[in-house]
Design a protein around this motif. Structure first.
Motif, PDB file in Angstrom:
ATOM      1  N   UNK A 158      64.439  44.473  64.752  1.00 39.11           N
ATOM      2  CA  UNK A 158      64.370  44.451  66.222  1.00 39.11           C
ATOM      3  C   UNK A 158      63.842  43.111  66.713  1.00 39.11           C
ATOM      4  N   UNK A 159      62.780  42.627  66.027  1.00 39.46           N
ATOM      5  CA  UNK A 159      62.208  41.337  66.400  1.00 39.46           C
ATOM      6  C   UNK A 159      63.223  40.205  66.216  1.00 39.46           C
ATOM      7  N   UNK A 160      63.964  40.248  65.135  1.00 39.81           N
ATOM      8  CA  UNK A 160      64.962  39.208  64.883  1.00 39.81           C
ATOM      9  C   UNK A 160      66.056  39.208  65.945  1.00 39.81           C
ATOM     10  N   UNK A 161      66.511  40.410  66.319  1.00 39.35           N
ATOM     11  CA  UNK A 161      67.588  40.489  67.305  1.00 39.35           C
ATOM     12  C   UNK A 161      67.128  40.028  68.677  1.00 39.35           C
ATOM     13  N   UNK A 162      65.832  40.183  68.980  1.00 43.79           N
ATOM     14  CA  UNK A 162      65.354  39.816  70.309  1.00 43.79           C
ATOM     15  C   UNK A 162      64.861  38.367  70.378  1.00 43.79           C
ATOM     16  N   UNK A 163      64.468  37.813  69.224  1.00 46.45           N
ATOM     17  CA  UNK A 163      63.884  36.457  69.265  1.00 46.45           C
ATOM     18  C   UNK A 163      64.622  35.454  68.391  1.00 46.45           C
ATOM     19  N   UNK A 164      65.552  35.944  67.549  1.00 46.57           N
ATOM     20  CA  UNK A 164      66.269  35.087  66.598  1.00 46.57           C
ATOM     21  C   UNK A 164      65.338  34.439  65.583  1.00 46.57           C
ATOM     22  N   UNK A 165      64.147  35.017  65.394  1.00 46.12           N
ATOM     23  CA  UNK A 165      63.220  34.521  64.382  1.00 46.12           C
ATOM     24  C   UNK A 165      63.367  35.389  63.129  1.00 46.12           C
ATOM     25  N   UNK A 166      63.595  34.737  62.015  1.00 48.82           N
ATOM     26  CA  UNK A 166      63.861  35.490  60.781  1.00 48.82           C
ATOM     27  C   UNK A 166      62.616  36.227  60.311  1.00 48.82           C
ATOM     28  N   UNK A 167      61.452  35.582  60.374  1.00 50.24           N
ATOM     29  CA  UNK A 167      60.241  36.189  59.816  1.00 50.24           C
ATOM     30  C   UNK A 167      59.151  36.323  60.873  1.00 50.24           C
ATOM     31  N   UNK A 168      58.484  37.461  60.791  1.00 50.49           N
ATOM     32  CA  UNK A 168      57.207  37.659  61.464  1.00 50.49           C
ATOM     33  C   UNK A 168      56.204  37.894  60.345  1.00 50.49           C
ATOM     34  N   UNK A 197      55.921  57.357  52.704  1.00 44.66           N
ATOM     35  CA  UNK A 197      56.120  55.959  52.353  1.00 44.66           C
ATOM     36  C   UNK A 197      57.495  55.441  52.747  1.00 44.66           C
ATOM     37  N   UNK A 198      58.521  56.239  52.529  1.00 43.42           N
ATOM     38  CA  UNK A 198      59.876  55.842  52.915  1.00 43.42           C
ATOM     39  C   UNK A 198      59.973  55.680  54.429  1.00 43.42           C
ATOM     40  N   UNK A 199      59.367  56.616  55.170  1.00 38.95           N
ATOM     41  CA  UNK A 199      59.392  56.534  56.635  1.00 38.95           C
ATOM     42  C   UNK A 199      58.660  55.283  57.116  1.00 38.95           C
ATOM     43  N   UNK A 200      57.482  55.008  56.553  1.00 34.41           N
ATOM     44  CA  UNK A 200      56.712  53.831  56.970  1.00 34.41           C
ATOM     45  C   UNK A 200      57.470  52.545  56.655  1.00 34.41           C
ATOM     46  N   UNK A 201      58.063  52.473  55.475  1.00 35.60           N
ATOM     47  CA  UNK A 201      58.806  51.279  55.104  1.00 35.60           C
ATOM     48  C   UNK A 201      60.033  51.092  55.986  1.00 35.60           C
ATOM     49  N   UNK A 202      60.724  52.182  56.286  1.00 37.42           N
ATOM     50  CA  UNK A 202      61.902  52.100  57.157  1.00 37.42           C
ATOM     51  C   UNK A 202      61.513  51.638  58.558  1.00 37.42           C
ATOM     52  N   UNK A 203      60.373  52.140  59.060  1.00 38.27           N
ATOM     53  CA  UNK A 203      59.921  51.758  60.397  1.00 38.27           C
ATOM     54  C   UNK A 203      59.579  50.265  60.437  1.00 38.27           C
ATOM     55  N   UNK A 204      58.946  49.753  59.386  1.00 37.66           N
ATOM     56  CA  UNK A 204      58.600  48.336  59.353  1.00 37.66           C
ATOM     57  C   UNK A 204      59.856  47.458  59.277  1.00 37.66           C
ATOM     58  N   UNK A 205      60.830  47.880  58.477  1.00 39.25           N
ATOM     59  CA  UNK A 205      62.080  47.116  58.395  1.00 39.25           C
ATOM     60  C   UNK A 205      62.805  47.135  59.738  1.00 39.25           C
ATOM     61  N   UNK A 206      62.814  48.308  60.383  1.00 42.75           N
ATOM     62  CA  UNK A 206      63.455  48.411  61.704  1.00 42.75           C
ATOM     63  C   UNK A 206      62.796  47.478  62.709  1.00 42.75           C
ATOM     64  N   UNK A 207      61.462  47.397  62.685  1.00 41.02           N
ATOM     65  CA  UNK A 207      60.747  46.556  63.630  1.00 41.02           C
ATOM     66  C   UNK A 207      61.057  45.088  63.382  1.00 41.02           C
ATOM     67  N   UNK A 208      61.167  44.694  62.135  1.00 42.39           N
ATOM     68  CA  UNK A 208      61.510  43.297  61.853  1.00 42.39           C
ATOM     69  C   UNK A 208      62.926  42.975  62.312  1.00 42.39           C
TER      70      UNK A 208
END
Length: 463
Positions: free
Chosen positions: A242-252, A229-240
Motif C-alpha cells: 500500500x505504501x509503495x503504491x501511494x508513495x512509489x517508495x520501495x522500502x519503508x 503469524x500468517x495473518x500478521x505477516x500478510x498484513x505487514x506485506x499488504x501495508x508495504x
C-alpha cells in the motif's frame, strides 16, 4: 418565582416550565457512539487511517509473539516432562515389574538348590526386593495417591511384605528338610503371579499412558500461533505494498524490519516445531516402542524361568484347571511362545541398527538353546532321574539356567541401547524448542516497535 443566580430549579424540586432545558445524564452508549464517530472521522483522512493501521499492525505482531510464546512454552514443558519425568517413571515401573519377577525366579532357584541356598542367588533376591521397594518409594514421591498409579503403588507396598514373609517361611522349612517349604513357596509364587505382578503391570500401563499423553502434547501442532503469524505477516506485506503504491517508495525501513521479525518468528516456529516433532516421534517409534517390547520380553523370560524352576519344586502337585497337565510346565511353554514373538517384534523394530539388533539376535539364539536344554531336562525328569534333571536346570554348565542368563544379559544390553537412543532423540526434540518462547516474545516486541516507527515515518510527511 426567582432563584439564586446558580440555583437549579430541577435540583430544588421546582416544577418543569416551558423553555427551561432539563439535563439528562449521559448514557454509556453515548460514549461508545462518540468513540465510534471519532474513529470514523479519523478514517476519512490519510493520517487517521495510518494511525489505525499502525495500531492494528502492532497489535497483530504482539499477539503473534504472545501466542507463540504461550503455545511453544506448553509444548516445551511437555517435551521436558517426557525427558525428565514421565518416561523415567515409565521405565521405573517396568523395572519394578522386572525386579519382582526376578526376585520370584531367584526364590525358586535358591529353593531348588537345597537347604544351603547359594549366596549369590540369595543376594540377587535381596537386591531385587530392595530395588523394587526403592523404586516404589521414588514413584510415590512423584505420584498423586488418588491417581491410578498411586493406588497401585499402595497395593504393591502392602503386598510386598506378605510375599517376602512367605518366602522366608519357605526357606526356614526347606533348611529343616520339611516338605511344607514347597507349599509356602508355591503360595508365594501364587501371590506374586496373581496379585503383585498384575499390580505392577497396571502401574506400568498407567505410567506409560501418562508418558504417551505428554509426548502427544509435545508433538501437537501450534495451529493458533501459525495462523496468527500468517495473518500478521500478510498484513505487514499488504501495508508495504500500500505504501509503495501511494508513495512509489520501495522500502519503508520500519515496516521492513517488522516484516523481517515476523517472518523470522514464523519460520523459527515452523522449522523448530517440525524438528522437535520429528525427533519426539522418532523417540516414540524407535525408542519407546522398542523399550516396551524388550521390557515385556525380559519379563516373559523371567516368568518362564520361575515356572521352569517351580515345575521341579511342585513335582506335579499343581495341575491345570482340567487336571491333565502340570500347571507350571504349561505356563512355561506358553511364556516361551510369547517370548519368541516378542523377540521377533524387537528385531523388526531394531531394523538396520546393528547395536540394537545384535543383542536381540543373541537373545533369540539363547532362547532356542534354552528350549532344547529344557526338553532334555524334562525327559530326564520323566525317566525318574530328579537329581539329573535338577542339574540340567540349575547346574553351572550346560544348564537351562546358563541359557537363561545369556538371554537375560542380551536383553539387558538391548534395553540399555534403546534407552540411550530414546533419551538422545527426546533431548534433541526438547532442544529444538529451546529459546523459541523468549525469542518469539523479544522479536514480536521489536517488530511492533518497528511497525509503529515505520508508520510514524509516513505520518511525519503530513506535518
Amino acid at each position: 418565582m426567582t432563584y439564586p443566580p446558580n440555583a437549579d430549579p430541577q435540583r430544588e424540586g421546582a416544577p418543569d416550565r416551558p423553555g427551561v432545558p432539563v439535563t439528562v445524564p449521559a448514557q454509556r452508549g453515548g460514549v461508545r457512539s462518540v468513540a465510534a464517530e471519532r474513529l470514523r472521522a479519523a478514517a476519512t483522512t490519510e493520517p487517521g487511517r495510518l494511525q489505525i493501521i499502525g495500531a492494528v499492525l502492532a497489535l497483530l505482531v504482539v499477539a503473534f509473539g504472545a501466542v507463540t510464546a504461550l503455545e511453544v512454552s506448553g509444548r516445551a514443558s511437555a517435551a521436558d516432562d517426557v525427558v525428565t519425568r514421565s518416561q523415567p517413571l515409565s521405565a521405573d515401573a517396568a523395572d519394578v515389574y522386572r525386579s519382582l519377577a526376578d526376585a520370584d525366579t531367584m526364590a525358586a532357584s535358591g529353593f531348588l538348590a537345597g537347604a544351603e541356598e547359594p549366596r549369590d542367588v540369595h543376594e540377587q533376591y535381596e537386591t531385587d526386593i530392595k530395588e523394587a521397594a526403592r523404586l516404589l518409594v521414588k514413584a510415590a514421591a512423584s505420584t498423586d495417591t488418588s491417581s491410578p498409579s498411586g493406588k497401585e503403588i499402595t497395593t504393591l507396598n502392602e503386598l510386598l511384605p506378605q510375599y517376602t514373609g512367605l518366602v522366608e517361611r519357605a526357606r526356614a522349612n526347606n533348611r529343616q528338610g520339611l516338605p511344607l517349604g514347597g507349599a509356602y513357596l508355591r503360595y508365594a509364587n501364587q501371590k506374586m503371579t496373581d496379585e503383585l505382578l498384575p499390580a505392577a503391570e497396571r502401574l506400568y500401563a498407567a505410567e506409560t499412558a501418562r508418558f504417551s499423553a505428554d509426548s502427544a502434547d509435545a508433538r501437537r501442532w501450534p495451529f493458533l500461533a501459525l495462523g496468527v503469524g500468517v495473518v500478521a505477516l500478510a498484513a505487514l506485506v499488504w501495508m508495504q505494498r500500500r505504501t509503495y503504491r501511494r508513495t512509489n517508495r520501495v522500502f519503508n525501513h520500519g515496516l521492513l524490519a517488522a516484516t523481517a521479525a515476523a517472518a523470522v518468528v514464523l519460520l523459527w516456529l515452523a522449522v523448530g516445531h517440525t524438528v522437535a516433532r520429528a525427533e519426539l516421534q522418532d523417540a516414540m517409534v524407535h525408542g519407546q516402542e522398542s523399550l516396551d517390547v524388550l521390557n515385556k520380553a525380559r519379563i516373559s523370560s523371567l516368568k518362564a524361568r520361575a515356572n521352569e524352576n517351580l515345575t521341579l519344586v511342585a513335582r506335579g502337585a499343581v495341575l491345570t484347571a482340567d487336571g491333565t497337565q502340570d500347571r507350571y510346565e504349561t505356563d512355561y511353554g506358553t511364556g516361551m511362545k510369547v517370548l519368541d514373538a516378542q523377540l521377533r517384534s524387537a528385531g523388526k523394530l531394531a531394523g538396520d541398527d546393528s547395536l540394537g539388533s545384535e543383542p536381540v539376535a543373541r537373545a533369540a539364539t539363547g532362547v532356542a538353546e534354552w528350549q532344547e536344554r529344557h526338553r532334555a531336562a524334562r525327559s530326564t525328569d520323566d525317566q525318574g532321574d530328579y537329581d539329573g534333571a535338577l542339574k540340567q536346570i540349575i547346574g553351572p554348565e550346560d544348564s537351562t539356567g546358563e541359557s537363561f542368563a545369556r538371554v537375560d544379559e542380551a536383553l539387558r544390553q538391548a534395553l540399555a541401547h534403546e534407552q540411550g537412543e530414546f533419551t538422545t532423540a527426546a533431548r534433541s526434540g526438547r532442544g529444538a524448542l529451546g529459546g523459541l518462547p523468549v525469542g518469539a516474545a523479544v522479536l514480536a516486541v521489536l517488530g511492533a516497535v518497528a511497525a509503529i516507527a515505520g508508520i510514524n515515518r509516513r505520518l511525519s510527511e503530513y506535518r
